[in-house]
Design an enzyme around this catalytic site. Structure first.
Site, short mmCIF file in Angstrom:
data_model
loop_
_atom_site.label_atom_id
_atom_site.label_comp_id
_atom_site.label_asym_id
_atom_site.label_seq_id
_atom_site.Cartn_x
_atom_site.Cartn_y
_atom_site.Cartn_z
N GLY A 278 -9.29 5.46 -57.77
CA GLY A 278 -8.66 4.97 -59.00
C GLY A 278 -7.49 5.85 -59.44
N GLU A 364 -10.63 15.12 -62.56
CA GLU A 364 -11.66 14.23 -62.01
C GLU A 364 -11.83 14.53 -60.51
OE1 GLU A 364 -11.43 9.70 -61.86
OE2 GLU A 364 -12.60 9.95 -63.67
N LYS A 528 -21.92 7.04 -69.01
CA LYS A 528 -21.84 5.57 -68.97
C LYS A 528 -23.23 4.95 -69.08
CE LYS A 528 -17.95 5.13 -65.72
NZ LYS A 528 -17.55 4.59 -64.42
#
Ligand code: F6P
Length: 564
Positions: A278, A364, A528
């Site tokens: 991503g 990340e 999450k």
């Protein structure tokens, strides 16, 4: 290739570096005085980027040991493995091939029996054809009006790259179409970005690699309702919902089945591949909003810039390899000189989202505590990246960089030519090129950080504080604060591509030294999961609330008793 990583701390080079770090007393003034060739020797050209490492805290011996370290941990072999498409993303069992996204059409790269270059260029052609239709007005909304606003809905890598590049390349955008970016699940984001839009001229791009991200799917549903409600409220459309969605929603994803399930016509979906992370995806179809804004030709130049830096990283000796050297310097600062953070300071307002973009890319990727074989890391990893454009930062946090107790290595980025040249006329009638004033600050700051100001120099200055011996110490600048200066002629699409690829490969270099998988992101998962578990408690489910820890329960209680 994914055999046990080499423990960097066990290498001979690490031992040498530890010795240099012991009692290290950097002396940039002395080093420059003793070595007139230092600036020239430590300045490197990679594609259009002119990079000066000479104000870094390195000696020839340190640089030599860092390069030896890179060799001992196998940087060159792992770099090749990445470019060849080996599955170096071990925990997700994936190849890491963002570099394939910018290979020229006549290149070949076989992965699992498929030439991925053919697929990449097919996807690019699909995206470019669509971008041209939107730009020319051939693609219209459901009432036949041309598109004036493109709203990209995405988060993380499906937002930060497109928005950063859209801002950076403002001078290259078509004036006909504005792009907006909705990322946050805070309803404020969608509410404010949609508030003044006309649904008949708005196109939404739902960008999500997985097409399962809570924020993006929630915002996509909000936008779909907004579109349908407003088209009907304006009495401009009374057809079926699907007809309106087909003309106002497209998607970018690797999960095309989920796109279809959401109600977006697969003909209007732009695919990419699981071997693109991503945070490495701005050069894939995730850049559709950017392609609409700057057009296929400029987007192709952007890809060309990335490829030029890929070629430099892949083919240049480590001794002159800019991404490798910058990554290795970061290892020196972080692991040997205890720098926990790294500032990126663009002297370009156009790059105001570049530090935020780099935060995802670097943190990340390299914020990990285990290595690619699951064993614990043997030293500190991933520093905190942060920054703001100069000169704004100068009037905010540079104080700490100049005189604080923390070592903050900083990358300064500037361009010889302004995108928007302006002249100021001073009160005494002089005409001043404002970009020159701006760049004078860039040069002044890196100089001040490197060479500082001694107590004697403070005293020699005179002025109204000349008699104040008691404040001399507060006015001293210790210097020896490391900076790297990166310059290019202009901030073109190609140069932006080079900058992005530069930092991708810096990140890669550091990850290889630490032995970590820089391409997974398991650390984002727990929050999450818990958000989904906690959600019923927030909505009043007492059993779910009772299952929370006392602190979380009390915070939820506070929310519930104060929510109007
Ligand atoms: O939660 C982190 C993350 O997975 C990022 O790595 C990614 O860029 C972002 O979420 C968005 O993911 P997606 O594109 O699948 O919606």
């Amino acid at each position: 290739m994914n055999a046990k990583p080499v423990d960097p701390t066990g290498t001979a080079a690490w031992g040498r570096l530890a010795q240099y770090a012991d009692g290290f007393a950097p002396d940039l003034r002395g080093w420059f005085a003793a070595d007139p060739g230092r600036a020239e020797r430590l300045t490197y050209d990679a594609a259009d980027l002119h990079t000066d490492l000479s104000k870094g805290l390195v000696t020839p011996e340190i640089l030599d040991a860092l390069i030896e370290l890179a060799r001992e941990v196998g940087l060159e072999e792992r770099r090749e493995a990445m470019f060849r498409g080996e599955r170096i993303n071990v925990t997700e069992n994936r190849a890491v091939l963002h570099t394939a996204l910018r290979l020229p059409e006549d290149a070949t790269l076989m992965v699992d029996g498929v030439n991925v270059v053919t697929e990449v260029h097919e996807a690019l052609r699909h995206m470019f054809a669509f971008a041209e239709r939107v730009r020319s007005g051939a693609w219209t909304g459901v009432t036949g009006r041309r598109i004036k606003t493109v709203v990209n809905i995405g988060i993380g890598g499906s937002d930060l790259g497109p928005v950063m590049a859209y801002e950076a390349l403002a001078a290259y955008r078509t004036p006909e179409i504005e792009c907006r970016f909705i990322s946050n699940i805070d309803p404020t984001d969608a509410a404010r970005k949609l508030a003044d839009l006309d649904p008949t001229t708005t196109l939404f791009i739902v960008s999500s690699k997985t097409f399962s991200t809570l924020e993006t799917l929630t915002n996509a549903r909000l936008c779909r309702s907004w579109l349908l409600d407003n088209l009907r409220a304006q009495r401009v459309f009374d057809g079926k919902d699907e007809e309106a969605v087909a003309k106002h929603f497209v998607a970018v994803s690797t999960a095309l089945d989920k796109v279809a399930a959401f109600g977006i016509d697969p003909a209007n979906a732009f695919g990419f591949w699981d071997w693109v992370g991503g945070r490495y995806s701005v050069d894939s179809t995730i850049g559709t909003s950017l392609a609409i804004a700057i057009g296929p030709e400029r987007f192709t130049e952007f890809l060309g810039g990335m490829h030029a830096m890929d070629e430099h990283f892949r083919n240049t000796e480590l001794t002159h390899n800019v991404p490798a050297l910058m990554g290795l310097l970061n290892i020196w600062y972080g692991n040997f000189l205890d720098a926990g953070t790294h500032a990126v300071l663009p002297y370009s307002q156009l790059l105001h989202r570049f530090p935020a973009y780099l935060q995802q890319l670097t943190m990340e990727s390299n914020g990990k505590s285990v290595r690619w074989d699951g064993s614990p890391v043997t030293t500190h990893t991933g520093e905190v990246f942060w920054g703001e454009p100069g000169t704004n930062g100068q009037h905010a946090f540079y104080q700490l960089i100049h005189q604080g107790t923390h070592l903050v290595p900083a990358d300064f980025i500037a361009f010889a030519n302004p995108a928007y040249p302006l002249k100021d006329t001073t009160d005494d009638g002089r005409s001043v090129d404002v970009h020159e004033l701006f760049l004078s600050n860039f040069f002044a700051q890196t100089r001040a950080l490197a060479f500082g100001k001694t107590a004697d120099e403070v005293r020699a200055e005179g002025g109204s504080n000349a008699a104040r011996e008691d404040i001399v110490a507060a006015r001293v600048f210790p210097g020896n604060r490391p900076t790297t200066s990166i310059m290019a002629p202009d901030l073109t699409p190609a140069v932006l591509g080079q900058l992005i690829a530069l930092y991708e490969h810096i990140t890669f270099t550091q990850g290889v030294v630490w032995g970590i998988d820089s391409f997974d992101q398991w650390g984002v998962e727990l929050g999450k999961q818990l958000a989904l578990q906690i959600s019923p408690a927030v909505s009043g489910d007492e059993q779910a609330a009772a299952a929370q820890d006392p602190s979380t329960r009390a915070l939820i209680d506070y929310y519930r008793s104060n929510r109007k």
